[in-house]
Write a protein that holds these residues in place. Structure first.
Motif, PDB file in Angstrom:
ATOM      1  N   GLU A  74      18.591 -30.081  19.965  1.00  0.00           N
ATOM      2  CA  GLU A  74      19.050 -28.737  20.349  1.00  0.00           C
ATOM      3  C   GLU A  74      20.449 -28.392  19.857  1.00  0.00           C
ATOM      4  O   GLU A  74      20.829 -27.227  19.868  1.00  0.00           O
ATOM      5  CB  GLU A  74      19.012 -28.572  21.869  1.00  0.00           C
ATOM      6  CG  GLU A  74      17.655 -28.254  22.395  1.00  0.00           C
ATOM      7  CD  GLU A  74      17.701 -27.774  23.824  1.00  0.00           C
ATOM      8  OE1 GLU A  74      18.014 -26.591  24.041  1.00  0.00           O
ATOM      9  OE2 GLU A  74      17.428 -28.593  24.719  1.00  0.00           O
ATOM     10  N   ASN A  75      21.213 -29.355  19.408  1.00  0.00           N
ATOM     11  CA  ASN A  75      22.576 -29.083  18.947  1.00  0.00           C
ATOM     12  C   ASN A  75      22.528 -28.319  17.628  1.00  0.00           C
ATOM     13  O   ASN A  75      22.295 -28.885  16.580  1.00  0.00           O
ATOM     14  CB  ASN A  75      23.342 -30.394  18.790  1.00  0.00           C
ATOM     15  CG  ASN A  75      24.735 -30.187  18.275  1.00  0.00           C
ATOM     16  OD1 ASN A  75      25.170 -29.071  18.033  1.00  0.00           O
ATOM     17  ND2 ASN A  75      25.448 -31.280  18.094  1.00  0.00           N
ATOM     18  N   GLU A  76      22.783 -27.015  17.666  1.00  0.00           N
ATOM     19  CA  GLU A  76      22.658 -26.197  16.460  1.00  0.00           C
ATOM     20  C   GLU A  76      23.694 -26.495  15.393  1.00  0.00           C
ATOM     21  O   GLU A  76      23.581 -26.048  14.261  1.00  0.00           O
ATOM     22  CB  GLU A  76      22.687 -24.711  16.802  1.00  0.00           C
ATOM     23  CG  GLU A  76      24.058 -24.214  17.165  1.00  0.00           C
ATOM     24  CD  GLU A  76      24.082 -23.511  18.490  1.00  0.00           C
ATOM     25  OE1 GLU A  76      25.122 -22.925  18.771  1.00  0.00           O
ATOM     26  OE2 GLU A  76      23.108 -23.552  19.224  1.00  0.00           O
ATOM     27  N   GLU A  77      24.713 -27.251  15.730  1.00  0.00           N
ATOM     28  CA  GLU A  77      25.718 -27.623  14.738  1.00  0.00           C
ATOM     29  C   GLU A  77      25.367 -28.943  14.047  1.00  0.00           C
ATOM     30  O   GLU A  77      26.133 -29.442  13.249  1.00  0.00           O
ATOM     31  CB  GLU A  77      27.095 -27.729  15.401  1.00  0.00           C
ATOM     32  CG  GLU A  77      27.580 -26.428  16.017  1.00  0.00           C
ATOM     33  CD  GLU A  77      27.650 -25.289  15.015  1.00  0.00           C
ATOM     34  OE1 GLU A  77      28.052 -25.519  13.863  1.00  0.00           O
ATOM     35  OE2 GLU A  77      27.280 -24.158  15.390  1.00  0.00           O
ATOM     36  N   SER A  78      24.220 -29.483  14.362  1.00  0.00           N
ATOM     37  CA  SER A  78      23.838 -30.780  13.815  1.00  0.00           C
ATOM     38  C   SER A  78      23.463 -30.686  12.343  1.00  0.00           C
ATOM     39  O   SER A  78      23.227 -29.611  11.802  1.00  0.00           O
ATOM     40  CB  SER A  78      22.651 -31.344  14.600  1.00  0.00           C
ATOM     41  OG  SER A  78      21.483 -30.604  14.290  1.00  0.00           O
ATOM     42  N   ASP A  79      23.409 -31.826  11.709  1.00  0.00           N
ATOM     43  CA  ASP A  79      22.969 -31.886  10.321  1.00  0.00           C
ATOM     44  C   ASP A  79      21.520 -31.428  10.182  1.00  0.00           C
ATOM     45  O   ASP A  79      21.135 -30.932   9.130  1.00  0.00           O
ATOM     46  CB  ASP A  79      23.128 -33.309   9.774  1.00  0.00           C
ATOM     47  CG  ASP A  79      24.587 -33.690   9.576  1.00  0.00           C
ATOM     48  OD1 ASP A  79      25.442 -32.786   9.456  1.00  0.00           O
ATOM     49  OD2 ASP A  79      24.881 -34.900   9.551  1.00  0.00           O
ATOM     50  N   MET A  84      17.760 -27.486   7.946  1.00  0.00           N
ATOM     51  CA  MET A  84      16.771 -26.434   8.157  1.00  0.00           C
ATOM     52  C   MET A  84      17.235 -25.121   7.534  1.00  0.00           C
ATOM     53  O   MET A  84      16.437 -24.371   6.985  1.00  0.00           O
ATOM     54  CB  MET A  84      16.498 -26.247   9.653  1.00  0.00           C
ATOM     55  CG  MET A  84      15.750 -27.404  10.281  1.00  0.00           C
ATOM     56  SD  MET A  84      14.135 -27.703   9.530  1.00  0.00           S
ATOM     57  CE  MET A  84      13.300 -26.193   9.943  1.00  0.00           C
ATOM     58  N   LYS A  85      18.529 -24.837   7.593  1.00  0.00           N
ATOM     59  CA  LYS A  85      19.082 -23.626   6.972  1.00  0.00           C
ATOM     60  C   LYS A  85      18.883 -23.655   5.458  1.00  0.00           C
ATOM     61  O   LYS A  85      18.665 -22.622   4.843  1.00  0.00           O
ATOM     62  CB  LYS A  85      20.567 -23.473   7.296  1.00  0.00           C
ATOM     63  CG  LYS A  85      20.866 -22.966   8.668  1.00  0.00           C
ATOM     64  CD  LYS A  85      20.573 -21.498   8.829  1.00  0.00           C
ATOM     65  CE  LYS A  85      21.557 -20.649   8.058  1.00  0.00           C
ATOM     66  NZ  LYS A  85      21.296 -19.219   8.190  1.00  0.00           N
ATOM     67  N   GLN A  86      18.938 -24.843   4.880  1.00  0.00           N
ATOM     68  CA  GLN A  86      18.702 -24.942   3.440  1.00  0.00           C
ATOM     69  C   GLN A  86      17.241 -24.674   3.124  1.00  0.00           C
ATOM     70  O   GLN A  86      16.923 -24.005   2.148  1.00  0.00           O
ATOM     71  CB  GLN A  86      19.120 -26.317   2.916  1.00  0.00           C
ATOM     72  CG  GLN A  86      20.610 -26.483   2.839  1.00  0.00           C
ATOM     73  CD  GLN A  86      21.000 -27.818   2.240  1.00  0.00           C
ATOM     74  OE1 GLN A  86      20.231 -28.775   2.236  1.00  0.00           O
ATOM     75  NE2 GLN A  86      22.224 -27.899   1.742  1.00  0.00           N
ATOM     76  N   ALA A  87      16.350 -25.193   3.959  1.00  0.00           N
ATOM     77  CA  ALA A  87      14.911 -24.991   3.742  1.00  0.00           C
ATOM     78  C   ALA A  87      14.476 -23.573   4.105  1.00  0.00           C
ATOM     79  O   ALA A  87      13.585 -23.010   3.464  1.00  0.00           O
ATOM     80  CB  ALA A  87      14.114 -26.007   4.552  1.00  0.00           C
ATOM     81  N   TRP A  96      16.809 -20.870  15.807  1.00  0.00           N
ATOM     82  CA  TRP A  96      16.869 -22.324  15.904  1.00  0.00           C
ATOM     83  C   TRP A  96      16.969 -22.755  17.365  1.00  0.00           C
ATOM     84  O   TRP A  96      16.270 -23.648  17.809  1.00  0.00           O
ATOM     85  CB  TRP A  96      18.054 -22.869  15.106  1.00  0.00           C
ATOM     86  CG  TRP A  96      18.229 -24.345  15.236  1.00  0.00           C
ATOM     87  CD1 TRP A  96      19.226 -24.992  15.899  1.00  0.00           C
ATOM     88  CD2 TRP A  96      17.370 -25.360  14.725  1.00  0.00           C
ATOM     89  NE1 TRP A  96      19.041 -26.351  15.817  1.00  0.00           N
ATOM     90  CE2 TRP A  96      17.909 -26.604  15.102  1.00  0.00           C
ATOM     91  CE3 TRP A  96      16.196 -25.341  13.984  1.00  0.00           C
ATOM     92  CZ2 TRP A  96      17.312 -27.814  14.760  1.00  0.00           C
ATOM     93  CZ3 TRP A  96      15.597 -26.552  13.636  1.00  0.00           C
ATOM     94  CH2 TRP A  96      16.161 -27.764  14.030  1.00  0.00           C
ATOM     95  N   TYR A  97      17.828 -22.074  18.121  1.00  0.00           N
ATOM     96  CA  TYR A  97      17.985 -22.409  19.525  1.00  0.00           C
ATOM     97  C   TYR A  97      16.667 -22.184  20.277  1.00  0.00           C
ATOM     98  O   TYR A  97      16.259 -23.014  21.083  1.00  0.00           O
ATOM     99  CB  TYR A  97      19.107 -21.600  20.176  1.00  0.00           C
ATOM    100  CG  TYR A  97      19.225 -21.924  21.643  1.00  0.00           C
ATOM    101  CD1 TYR A  97      19.795 -23.128  22.054  1.00  0.00           C
ATOM    102  CD2 TYR A  97      18.725 -21.064  22.612  1.00  0.00           C
ATOM    103  CE1 TYR A  97      19.875 -23.465  23.393  1.00  0.00           C
ATOM    104  CE2 TYR A  97      18.797 -21.392  23.958  1.00  0.00           C
ATOM    105  CZ  TYR A  97      19.366 -22.586  24.346  1.00  0.00           C
ATOM    106  OH  TYR A  97      19.423 -22.921  25.661  1.00  0.00           O
ATOM    107  N   ALA A  98      15.998 -21.071  20.016  1.00  0.00           N
ATOM    108  CA  ALA A  98      14.731 -20.776  20.699  1.00  0.00           C
ATOM    109  C   ALA A  98      13.689 -21.850  20.376  1.00  0.00           C
ATOM    110  O   ALA A  98      12.978 -22.329  21.271  1.00  0.00           O
ATOM    111  CB  ALA A  98      14.214 -19.399  20.299  1.00  0.00           C
TER     112      ALA A  98
END
Length: 115
Positions: A74-79, A84-87, A96-98
């Protein structure tokens, strides 16, 4: 009508039917190497919930309950989020949080206290 995968898993958890979920995965989805590996890695078993300190039955790997893995995800600042942002470049933090919150809640719901 056939039960869903989650219904079958929840029934096994409620009955304290420990063991691999491979057969359930292959029955509801397909007998592929990735499903078999998942089923061999994730099992239904009893353990102590690290947050509530109560004995529960649920899904876990050898090292962690799936709830622990879901909370860490759940940590949106994670690698993981960055990957996922790249994909998926248009993936927002809100989306992402949802997604991760829903996965965590599903894992929590599949965890049932024992007497």
């Amino acid at each position: 009508m056939n039960k869903s995968f989650l219904q079958d898993i929840l029934k096994r958890i409620n009955e304290h039917n420990e063991g691999s979920i491979t057969e359930d995965l292959c029955f509801h989805f397909s007998q592929t190497p990735d499903n078999e590996q998942c089923g061999e890695t994730v099992s239904i078993m009893g353990y102590k919930n690290p947050y509530t300190r109560k004995n529960v039955y649920g899904l876990r790997t050898k090292n962690y309950p799936l709830t622990d893995i879901a909370y860490a995800l759940e940590n949106e600042e994670s690698d993981v989020y960055k990957a996922m942002k790249q994909a998926l470049p248009r993936l927002t933090q809100k989306e992402w949080y949802a997604f991760t919150r829903l996965i965590t809640l599903i894992c929590c719901d599949l965890e049932k206290e024992t007497d």
